[in-house]
Design a protein around this motif. Sequence first.
Motif, PDB file in Angstrom:
ATOM      1  N   MET A  70      44.779  54.087  86.737  1.00 15.96           N
ATOM      2  CA  MET A  70      44.275  53.512  85.502  1.00 15.96           C
ATOM      3  C   MET A  70      44.852  54.286  84.327  1.00 15.96           C
ATOM      4  O   MET A  70      45.229  55.446  84.438  1.00 15.96           O
ATOM      5  N   ALA A  71      44.917  53.608  83.174  1.00 14.31           N
ATOM      6  CA  ALA A  71      45.481  54.227  81.985  1.00 14.31           C
ATOM      7  C   ALA A  71      44.739  53.725  80.753  1.00 14.31           C
ATOM      8  O   ALA A  71      44.247  52.598  80.712  1.00 14.31           O
ATOM      9  N   MET A  72      44.672  54.580  79.749  1.00 14.32           N
ATOM     10  CA  MET A  72      43.989  54.257  78.505  1.00 14.32           C
ATOM     11  C   MET A  72      44.944  54.464  77.338  1.00 14.32           C
ATOM     12  O   MET A  72      45.615  55.498  77.242  1.00 14.32           O
ATOM     13  N   LEU A  73      45.014  53.481  76.451  1.00 13.79           N
ATOM     14  CA  LEU A  73      45.731  53.653  75.193  1.00 13.79           C
ATOM     15  C   LEU A  73      44.734  54.220  74.202  1.00 13.79           C
ATOM     16  O   LEU A  73      43.684  53.605  73.936  1.00 13.79           O
ATOM     17  N   GLY A  74      45.014  55.429  73.681  1.00 13.21           N
ATOM     18  CA  GLY A  74      44.034  56.078  72.830  1.00 13.21           C
ATOM     19  C   GLY A  74      44.630  56.769  71.622  1.00 13.21           C
ATOM     20  O   GLY A  74      45.847  56.987  71.536  1.00 13.21           O
ATOM     21  N   GLU A  75      43.762  57.104  70.687  1.00 12.66           N
ATOM     22  CA  GLU A  75      44.136  57.829  69.478  1.00 12.66           C
ATOM     23  C   GLU A  75      43.261  59.074  69.337  1.00 12.66           C
ATOM     24  O   GLU A  75      42.050  59.019  69.598  1.00 12.66           O
ATOM     25  N   ILE A  76      43.880  60.161  68.928  1.00 16.70           N
ATOM     26  CA  ILE A  76      43.166  61.416  68.696  1.00 16.70           C
ATOM     27  C   ILE A  76      43.396  61.841  67.252  1.00 16.70           C
ATOM     28  O   ILE A  76      44.533  61.870  66.782  1.00 16.70           O
ATOM     29  N   THR A  77      42.307  62.148  66.547  1.00 16.73           N
ATOM     30  CA  THR A  77      42.397  62.715  65.200  1.00 16.73           C
ATOM     31  C   THR A  77      41.644  64.037  65.196  1.00 16.73           C
ATOM     32  O   THR A  77      40.481  64.095  65.606  1.00 16.73           O
ATOM     33  N   HIS A  78      42.310  65.089  64.749  1.00 17.28           N
ATOM     34  CA  HIS A  78      41.755  66.441  64.781  1.00 17.28           C
ATOM     35  C   HIS A  78      41.924  67.045  63.394  1.00 17.28           C
ATOM     36  O   HIS A  78      43.037  67.305  62.954  1.00 17.28           O
ATOM     37  N   VAL A  79      40.795  67.231  62.674  1.00 20.97           N
ATOM     38  CA  VAL A  79      40.833  67.746  61.307  1.00 20.97           C
ATOM     39  C   VAL A  79      40.041  69.044  61.224  1.00 20.97           C
ATOM     40  O   VAL A  79      38.874  69.098  61.625  1.00 20.97           O
ATOM     41  N   THR A  80      40.677  70.092  60.717  1.00 17.46           N
ATOM     42  CA  THR A  80      40.019  71.384  60.512  1.00 17.46           C
ATOM     43  C   THR A  80      40.190  71.790  59.054  1.00 17.46           C
ATOM     44  O   THR A  80      41.296  71.739  58.513  1.00 17.46           O
ATOM     45  N   THR A  81      39.086  72.207  58.411  1.00 20.74           N
ATOM     46  CA  THR A  81      39.124  72.618  57.012  1.00 20.74           C
ATOM     47  C   THR A  81      38.468  73.985  56.842  1.00 20.74           C
ATOM     48  O   THR A  81      37.359  74.210  57.341  1.00 20.74           O
ATOM     49  N   TYR A  82      39.164  74.883  56.155  1.00 21.23           N
ATOM     50  CA  TYR A  82      38.633  76.192  55.789  1.00 21.23           C
ATOM     51  C   TYR A  82      38.409  76.183  54.275  1.00 21.23           C
ATOM     52  O   TYR A  82      39.253  75.683  53.519  1.00 21.23           O
ATOM     53  N   ARG A  83      37.292  76.783  53.811  1.00 25.68           N
ATOM     54  CA  ARG A  83      36.997  76.807  52.380  1.00 25.68           C
ATOM     55  C   ARG A  83      36.773  78.244  51.906  1.00 25.68           C
ATOM     56  O   ARG A  83      36.220  79.078  52.627  1.00 25.68           O
ATOM     57  N   TYR A  84      37.200  78.479  50.660  1.00 25.67           N
ATOM     58  CA  TYR A  84      37.119  79.809  50.069  1.00 25.67           C
ATOM     59  C   TYR A  84      36.579  79.712  48.644  1.00 25.67           C
ATOM     60  O   TYR A  84      36.713  78.676  47.980  1.00 25.67           O
ATOM     61  N   ALA A  85      35.958  80.776  48.161  1.00 28.28           N
ATOM     62  CA  ALA A  85      35.352  80.781  46.828  1.00 28.28           C
ATOM     63  C   ALA A  85      36.397  80.740  45.728  1.00 28.28           C
ATOM     64  O   ALA A  85      36.115  80.274  44.617  1.00 28.28           O
ATOM     65  N   ARG A  86      37.594  81.221  46.014  1.00 26.95           N
ATOM     66  CA  ARG A  86      38.689  81.238  45.036  1.00 26.95           C
ATOM     67  C   ARG A  86      40.000  81.101  45.795  1.00 26.95           C
ATOM     68  O   ARG A  86      40.019  81.275  47.017  1.00 26.95           O
ATOM     69  N   PRO A  87      41.082  80.806  45.143  1.00 25.01           N
ATOM     70  CA  PRO A  87      42.362  80.663  45.847  1.00 25.01           C
ATOM     71  C   PRO A  87      42.751  81.943  46.593  1.00 25.01           C
ATOM     72  O   PRO A  87      42.660  83.047  46.056  1.00 25.01           O
ATOM     73  N   VAL A  88      43.172  81.782  47.837  1.00 22.23           N
ATOM     74  CA  VAL A  88      43.662  82.884  48.665  1.00 22.23           C
ATOM     75  C   VAL A  88      45.029  82.472  49.210  1.00 22.23           C
ATOM     76  O   VAL A  88      45.398  81.303  49.170  1.00 22.23           O
ATOM     77  N   SER A  89      45.769  83.427  49.700  1.00 23.64           N
ATOM     78  CA  SER A  89      47.078  83.121  50.278  1.00 23.64           C
ATOM     79  C   SER A  89      46.975  83.101  51.798  1.00 23.64           C
ATOM     80  O   SER A  89      46.051  83.673  52.382  1.00 23.64           O
ATOM     81  N   PHE A  90      47.953  82.463  52.445  1.00 25.18           N
ATOM     82  CA  PHE A  90      47.871  82.235  53.881  1.00 25.18           C
ATOM     83  C   PHE A  90      49.113  82.746  54.599  1.00 25.18           C
ATOM     84  O   PHE A  90      50.239  82.623  54.112  1.00 25.18           O
ATOM     85  N   GLY A  91      48.876  83.311  55.783  1.00 25.58           N
ATOM     86  CA  GLY A  91      49.967  83.703  56.645  1.00 25.58           C
ATOM     87  C   GLY A  91      50.318  82.568  57.587  1.00 25.58           C
ATOM     88  O   GLY A  91      49.824  81.436  57.454  1.00 25.58           O
ATOM     89  N   THR A  92      51.152  82.843  58.555  1.00 27.16           N
ATOM     90  CA  THR A  92      51.573  81.834  59.521  1.00 27.16           C
ATOM     91  C   THR A  92      50.381  81.362  60.360  1.00 27.16           C
ATOM     92  O   THR A  92      49.545  82.166  60.785  1.00 27.16           O
TER      93      THR A  92
END
Length: 301
Positions: free
Chosen positions: A1-23
């Motif tokens: 058996m097989a299923m045609l499917g969709e995956i949506t994966h959303v992750t959000t981080y929040r900060y009090a003020r702008p910060v910089s990001f590494g890799t």
Amino acid sequence: MAMLGEITHVTTYRYARPVSFGTHRAMFLPRRGACARLLDWSAKTDPASKIHWVTDARSNVVTVMEFGEPSSALTFTFQVRGVFFGIKGIESFPLDARADQVPVQYSPDEWTDLAGYLRPHADDPDGNLAAWTKSFVSGDQDETTDVLRRILRTFRESFSYQSRETEGTQPPGETLLTRAGTCRDYAWLMIEVLRRLGFAARFVSGYLYDQALDGGAVGMTGSGATHAWVQVFLPGAGWLDYDPTNQINAGFDLIPVAVARHPGQAVPLAGSWFGDAKDYQGMSIKVAVHKIGDISDPSEA
């Protein structure tokens, strides 16, 4: 058996003020092959990033994202559309005779290839883990499938699922002591038990398809987020899925993304940021796995 499917994966981080990001590095693409055929996928970030793709030593696909500008929020949106295959049950795969009973008898070549998945990884200073492991076998011709089902049933009946905000996986001894944890904790404890019984077992991170969610309800534990379970190598059948959180081991409910010797090698999303620790305001994760339709012939997709 097989299923045609969709995956949506959303992750959000929040900060009090702008910060910089590494890799940042993400694992979200389902493993292609016998269990999945990917039709389309995308990775987007806000703020924008330079994205490239690599594979690790275990053939997991890793998305690497490099950021150039600071922000007070960081959002990752991953989407996948594909065909996901499943089986009716473990009985669909007859085992070799040497895998019928515990301990499984691996060939010399298998021992060489599976060595990293056979050795216990976690410490057991008080011997509680070893003692609990022995409770699953009588020592007299225990059938492999019976032992595996016994372990799944014990998790389902004797443990309490507890989600938590903190990242990471707790030690197996702690999960055993408290009889509580997340899907990652359950999987890691089960792996350590299996390895002490002589099974080759590995950690799997991925997605859980919950049919009930298509109707607006929740049917299985751990749906709506990334999921984790166990794969066991059984001669004659190969790597088979076992989910101690939901007591399932078949179908297309389990969609593997990454396999690893231990949980630290299969983190869905990891990275760094630079700023004052008190600026961090938390994170949110939303995962949706929807079935578009059933497919009798995968070439129809």
